[in-house]
Each structure stands twice: as structure tokens, then as C-alpha cells.
Design a protein around this motif. Structure first.
Motif, PDB file in Angstrom:
ATOM      1  N   VAL A 154      -2.519  -9.638  13.654  1.00 61.83           N
ATOM      2  CA  VAL A 154      -1.742  -9.306  14.854  1.00 61.83           C
ATOM      3  C   VAL A 154      -1.318 -10.574  15.590  1.00 61.83           C
ATOM      4  N   ASP A 155      -2.220 -11.533  15.743  1.00 61.22           N
ATOM      5  CA  ASP A 155      -1.866 -12.771  16.445  1.00 61.22           C
ATOM      6  C   ASP A 155      -0.775 -13.529  15.693  1.00 61.22           C
ATOM      7  N   GLY A 156      -0.852 -13.542  14.378  1.00 59.79           N
ATOM      8  CA  GLY A 156       0.187 -14.192  13.596  1.00 59.79           C
ATOM      9  C   GLY A 156       1.545 -13.547  13.804  1.00 59.79           C
ATOM     10  N   LEU A 157       1.548 -12.222  13.916  1.00 59.77           N
ATOM     11  CA  LEU A 157       2.789 -11.484  14.150  1.00 59.77           C
ATOM     12  C   LEU A 157       3.362 -11.807  15.527  1.00 59.77           C
ATOM     13  N   LEU A 158       2.503 -11.764  16.550  1.00 61.05           N
ATOM     14  CA  LEU A 158       2.966 -11.980  17.927  1.00 61.05           C
ATOM     15  C   LEU A 158       3.386 -13.429  18.164  1.00 61.05           C
ATOM     16  N   ALA A 159       2.791 -14.364  17.436  1.00 63.97           N
ATOM     17  CA  ALA A 159       3.113 -15.775  17.636  1.00 63.97           C
ATOM     18  C   ALA A 159       4.341 -16.219  16.863  1.00 63.97           C
ATOM     19  N   ASP A 160       4.778 -15.428  15.904  1.00 64.33           N
ATOM     20  CA  ASP A 160       5.899 -15.796  15.037  1.00 64.33           C
ATOM     21  C   ASP A 160       7.203 -15.777  15.828  1.00 64.33           C
ATOM     22  N   PRO A 161       7.843 -16.910  16.059  1.00 66.66           N
ATOM     23  CA  PRO A 161       9.074 -16.923  16.865  1.00 66.66           C
ATOM     24  C   PRO A 161      10.244 -16.209  16.200  1.00 66.66           C
ATOM     25  N   SER A 162      10.146 -15.975  14.892  1.00 69.43           N
ATOM     26  CA  SER A 162      11.236 -15.271  14.216  1.00 69.43           C
ATOM     27  C   SER A 162      11.190 -13.765  14.461  1.00 69.43           C
ATOM     28  N   ILE A 163      10.055 -13.263  14.953  1.00 71.15           N
ATOM     29  CA  ILE A 163       9.933 -11.834  15.265  1.00 71.15           C
ATOM     30  C   ILE A 163      10.399 -11.606  16.696  1.00 71.15           C
TER      31      ILE A 163
ATOM     32  N   GLU B 191       0.273 -13.627  27.341  1.00 71.13           N
ATOM     33  CA  GLU B 191      -0.851 -14.440  27.797  1.00 71.13           C
ATOM     34  C   GLU B 191      -1.333 -15.444  26.761  1.00 71.13           C
ATOM     35  N   VAL B 192      -1.398 -15.030  25.508  1.00 70.05           N
ATOM     36  CA  VAL B 192      -1.992 -15.877  24.474  1.00 70.05           C
ATOM     37  C   VAL B 192      -0.949 -16.729  23.767  1.00 70.05           C
ATOM     38  N   HIS B 193       0.247 -16.158  23.588  1.00 66.14           N
ATOM     39  CA  HIS B 193       1.246 -16.837  22.763  1.00 66.14           C
ATOM     40  C   HIS B 193       2.456 -17.330  23.556  1.00 66.14           C
ATOM     41  N   GLY B 194       2.417 -17.176  24.885  1.00 64.21           N
ATOM     42  CA  GLY B 194       3.434 -17.783  25.738  1.00 64.21           C
ATOM     43  C   GLY B 194       4.836 -17.231  25.562  1.00 64.21           C
ATOM     44  N   ARG B 195       4.955 -15.981  25.184  1.00 61.95           N
ATOM     45  CA  ARG B 195       6.280 -15.420  24.937  1.00 61.95           C
ATOM     46  C   ARG B 195       6.748 -14.606  26.151  1.00 61.95           C
TER      47      ARG B 195
ATOM     48  N   GLN C 261      13.842  -9.851  11.659  1.00 66.41           N
ATOM     49  CA  GLN C 261      13.344 -10.189  12.993  1.00 66.41           C
ATOM     50  C   GLN C 261      12.650  -9.010  13.669  1.00 66.41           C
ATOM     51  N   THR C 262      12.711  -7.845  13.050  1.00 62.12           N
ATOM     52  CA  THR C 262      12.052  -6.651  13.569  1.00 62.12           C
ATOM     53  C   THR C 262      10.802  -6.351  12.755  1.00 62.12           C
ATOM     54  N   ALA C 263       9.752  -5.892  13.424  1.00 59.94           N
ATOM     55  CA  ALA C 263       8.517  -5.504  12.739  1.00 59.94           C
ATOM     56  C   ALA C 263       8.100  -4.119  13.231  1.00 59.94           C
ATOM     57  N   PHE C 264       7.903  -3.192  12.318  1.00 62.38           N
ATOM     58  CA  PHE C 264       7.408  -1.864  12.655  1.00 62.38           C
ATOM     59  C   PHE C 264       5.893  -1.844  12.510  1.00 62.38           C
ATOM     60  N   LEU C 265       5.224  -1.344  13.530  1.00 60.48           N
ATOM     61  CA  LEU C 265       3.789  -1.099  13.464  1.00 60.48           C
ATOM     62  C   LEU C 265       3.549   0.401  13.558  1.00 60.48           C
ATOM     63  N   LEU C 266       2.943   0.969  12.547  1.00 59.86           N
ATOM     64  CA  LEU C 266       2.547   2.369  12.596  1.00 59.86           C
ATOM     65  C   LEU C 266       1.248   2.471  13.374  1.00 59.86           C
ATOM     66  N   VAL C 267       1.193   3.419  14.296  1.00 63.65           N
ATOM     67  CA  VAL C 267      -0.009   3.619  15.102  1.00 63.65           C
ATOM     68  C   VAL C 267      -0.538   5.014  14.799  1.00 63.65           C
ATOM     69  N   ALA C 268      -1.819   5.107  14.494  1.00 63.96           N
ATOM     70  CA  ALA C 268      -2.410   6.397  14.141  1.00 63.96           C
ATOM     71  C   ALA C 268      -3.843   6.449  14.642  1.00 63.96           C
ATOM     72  N   ALA C 269      -4.382   7.644  14.676  1.00 62.75           N
ATOM     73  CA  ALA C 269      -5.793   7.866  14.944  1.00 62.75           C
ATOM     74  C   ALA C 269      -6.394   8.468  13.674  1.00 62.75           C
ATOM     75  N   PRO C 270      -7.702   8.403  13.520  1.00 59.57           N
ATOM     76  CA  PRO C 270      -8.327   8.924  12.293  1.00 59.57           C
ATOM     77  C   PRO C 270      -8.356  10.455  12.267  1.00 59.57           C
ATOM     78  N   GLU C 271      -7.182  11.043  12.334  1.00 59.44           N
ATOM     79  CA  GLU C 271      -7.012  12.496  12.284  1.00 59.44           C
ATOM     80  C   GLU C 271      -5.993  12.795  11.190  1.00 59.44           C
ATOM     81  N   ARG C 272      -6.192  13.872  10.461  1.00 59.97           N
ATOM     82  CA  ARG C 272      -5.362  14.150   9.291  1.00 59.97           C
ATOM     83  C   ARG C 272      -3.883  14.255   9.637  1.00 59.97           C
ATOM     84  N   ASP C 273      -3.551  14.947  10.727  1.00 60.95           N
ATOM     85  CA  ASP C 273      -2.138  15.092  11.088  1.00 60.95           C
ATOM     86  C   ASP C 273      -1.515  13.745  11.416  1.00 60.95           C
ATOM     87  N   ALA C 274      -2.244  12.914  12.163  1.00 57.12           N
ATOM     88  CA  ALA C 274      -1.708  11.607  12.549  1.00 57.12           C
ATOM     89  C   ALA C 274      -1.538  10.698  11.334  1.00 57.12           C
TER      90      ALA C 274
END
Length: 380
Positions: A12-21, A47-51, A255-268
């Protein structure tokens, strides 16, 4: 033993720090923590990556505003106070999509003030810009395009709309643009292109019968409003689909990154898998999966069966009942963690190359910047 996730670790930090994203899109089913995840990512990027970061939410709930210490959010980015700007020099702003205001802005940008006033006064426009199916998602894409067009933001984090299906975020804009560019509306537009004469007087009598049928089905006033609406939008036709296509291309850009967000539930997890398939098919950059509300234990070497057996032996002696209870809690936690890992494997097994990170379930909901900071650290 708890089954371990075999997917590669999401940096995650590598993704957030990448200026190309420039854009991070958080998507997934409703109720899995997308809004909190988006806010935590934005805070950490600042806060961490100064963006210089803006978080765009489409969720009308007030959770994002409350967690960032803001009384309200609207269509204009508002700076979030109370973050550590000295550490890395970044800034965090947040906004909530106002789909009608965004639609109004589109109209104002692409037509004259006189024509814009006619459009705003039209009852069909008033209804469509506020409640028409797909308008929210279309305007989310429009607002994303507006934010991306400028150089004000280093990073845009998008919290996608809550919907029955996460795929609506990709599908609804295309449906709306097809409707606005559709053959029936262009047919109704014909009077404006023939000097104001009714289209029905320019064609055969058989079509006149068709027009009467349409009036009976839709109602004469609705047909009048609709015809006036598309006539006022004449100069903008084609633009809707063009802008939707442009934003779609932005979503396909590296330059775009998709993050899938889920919970440990079958439907999600099932929803996340459907979305991943669609992203792959549409050649959109899938950066990884965030699994929220996962349970773990620091004593994984002590199995659930061993814990339960030890608790039973203590029950027989009648001693150390507190220890027996702790052992049973440990066994229950292990079994829950095993179930969650098994559910998550439904995704990781189908997409073994997709990087994954998990966030431990928290004892309470996140309601302030400190809570978001904690989630950001867990994500990273």
C-alpha cells in the motif's frame, strides 16, 4: 491451524508513494468499509508520503465527514484539519458528489447561459438530474474527469457509490449516455432541427398514429417536457457519450489503480471476484484486494482442538476457570479466522496473482482522524 492467504502482499505504501499513480478507485459491495478505506488511504498519502490528496465520496452518509472532523461535505473540496502536514508536507481535502450540481456544471460549460436557463427550468431535466437511474454514477465519472483535468491534485482517491452491484459504477454511465444519445430522443429532437415544426407533420400519417400512441403511453405533458429537454440539449448531444468515453479511458490508464475492498463474507467476496473479472476484461489496472474486518490470533501454534481439550481438562479439575474460558475464546477466535480465510480463498484462489492486504477487525467504528490513521497503518 489458521489457513494463510497465499496471495502476494499488497504494498500500500508503495502504491501511495508512486508519483505516477494519480487516481485510486476503491470499489466493492456496500457495507464492506470502502469509505473508511478511501479516507484512510487519503490520510496516509498526505501525512506519510507528502501528496496533495483529495478524497471524493459518492456515499451520501455522513461517515466520511464525521471521521475527518468536518461538519459537512459538498461539491467543493474542503481541507481536513488536524493532520500532520509538517511530517511530509502533504494536504488532505475531501468532498462529496452533488450529482445535480455536477450536472448543472456540465450544462453551463457546454452551452450558452440562455440555453442553460431553459434546460434548468425543464421539468424533465430537474427530475433526471436528481433521480434518474445512472445519473449518480455518470456524474461521479464526470467529477473525476474534472478533478483529473487539472494539476491541483497529486492523488485522487474515489469512494465508489453504494449500489446493489459494484459493477454499476462502470455500467451506469454507459447506460445513461446511450439513453441521452438514443434513437428515440433524437427522433423527439427533430422539431428543433426543422425550424420548430413538429416532427409529426413532416412524416407520413402512419407516424402520426404512432405519435398519438406515444402520447397515450407517456402522457402529452411528459412528451412535451421530454421533447423540450432534448431540444434544449441539442448542442450537447454526442458530448455525453464522448465525455463518458474520455473518463473511461482515464480509468484504463496506468496512472489509475483500482483497489477492491471486501469483507470476509461470501457475498462481498463474490462481488469482488465479479468486479475483478470485469476489470481484467476492460483492461483496467487492478492493483489489489483489501480485506477488512479480518480476525487473527498471536497464538496460532495452539490449535482450536488443543485449546478446547485443555479447557475440558481444567473443567474436570475445577481449577483455573478463567484460564479455561480464555482457552475457549482462543479456540472460537481460531475457528472464526479459519472460516474467514476459507471465504477469502474464494477470491485469492481465482486470482492468485492479485496482491492482497488485510485489516484486523476493530473493536469500534472509526469516527475520527486518529482512527483513520490506525487503519492506514494496518493497510500498510
Amino acid at each position: 491451524m489458521v489457513a494463510e492467504l497465499t496471495a502476494p502482499r499488497l504494498d500500500v505504501d508503495g502504491l501511495l508513494a508512486d508519483p505516477s499513480i494519480r487516481i485510486v478507485v476503491c470499489c466493492g459491495a456496500g457495507g464492506v468499509g470502502k469509505t473508511t478505506t478511501a479516507a484512510a488511504l487519503g490520510l496516509r498519502a498526505a501525512e506519510v508520503h507528502g501528496r496533495r490528496t483529495v478524497v471524493l465520496t459518492i456515499d451520501p452518509a455522513r461517515r466520511l465527514a464525521q471521521s475527518m472532523g468536518l461538519t459537512e461535505l459538498d461539491n467543493t473540496p474542503r481541507q481536513v484539519k488536524g493532520i500532520d502536514v509538517e511530517r511530509a508536507g502533504g494536504e488532505l481535502h475531501a468532498m462529496m458528489l452533488d450529482m445535480k450540481r455536477t450536472f448543472d456544471e456540465v450544462v453551463e460549460q457546454h452551452t450558452t447561459p440562455k440555453r442553460a436557463a431553459e434546460i434548468f427550468a425543464n421539468p424533465f431535466y430537474q427530475a433526471m438530474s436528481s433521480t434518474f437511474a445512472g445519473t449518480q454514477e455518470y456524474m461521479a465519472m464526470e467529477k473525476l474527469g474534472q478533478l483529473r483535468a487539472g494539476e491541483e491534485w497529486d492523488l485522487i482517491v474515489v469512494d465508489t457509490p453504494p449500489s446493489r452491484s459494484a459493477l454499476d459504477f462502470l455500467d451506469a454511465p454507459a447506460r445513461l449516455s446511450r439513453f441521452l444519445d438514443g434513437r428515440m430522443l433524437r427522433l423527439l429532437l427533430a422539431p428543433a432541427r426543422t425550424g420548430g415544426r413538429s416532427v409529426f407533420s413532416l412524416v407520413t400519417a402512419s407516424f402520426g398514429l404512432f405519435s398519438k400512441t406515444v402520447q397515450k403511453v407517456l402522457g402529452a405533458q411528459l412528451l412535451t417536457d421530454l421533447s423540450g429537454f432534448v431540444a434544449a440539449l441539442d448542442s450537447m448531444f454526442g458530448g455525453f457519450r464522448q465525455r463518458a468515453d474520455q473518463t473511461y479511458r482515464i480509468l484504463q490508464d496506468p496512472q489509475t489503480a483500482f483497489l477492491l475492498v471486501a469483507a470476509p463474507e461470501r457475498d462481498a467476496i463474490r462481488e469482488a471476484a465479479y468486479f475483478a473479472e470485469r476489470l481484467v476484461a476492460e483492461r483496467m489496472p487492478l492493483a489489489g484486494l483489501v480485506l477488512n474486518r479480518m480476525h487473527h490470533t498471536e497464538l496460532a501454534g495452539l490449535s482450536a482442538a488443543e485449546s478446547e481439550a485443555a479447557a475440558a481438562r481444567l473443567d474436570e479439575t475445577g481449577d483455573n476457570q478463567v484460564t479455561a474460558d480464555v482457552l475457549r475464546i482462543h479456540a472460537s477466535l481460531l475457528r472464526q479466522a479459519e472460516r474467514e480465510a476459507g471465504v477469502a480463498a474464494g477470491f485469492t484462489g481465482a486470482f492468485p496473482a492479485v496482491p492482497t492486504t488485510s485489516v484486523t477487525a476493530q473493536p469500534a467504528d472509526v469516527h475520527d482522524v486518529d482512527g483513520l490513521r490506525t487503519i492506514g497503518a494496518l493497510l500498510a
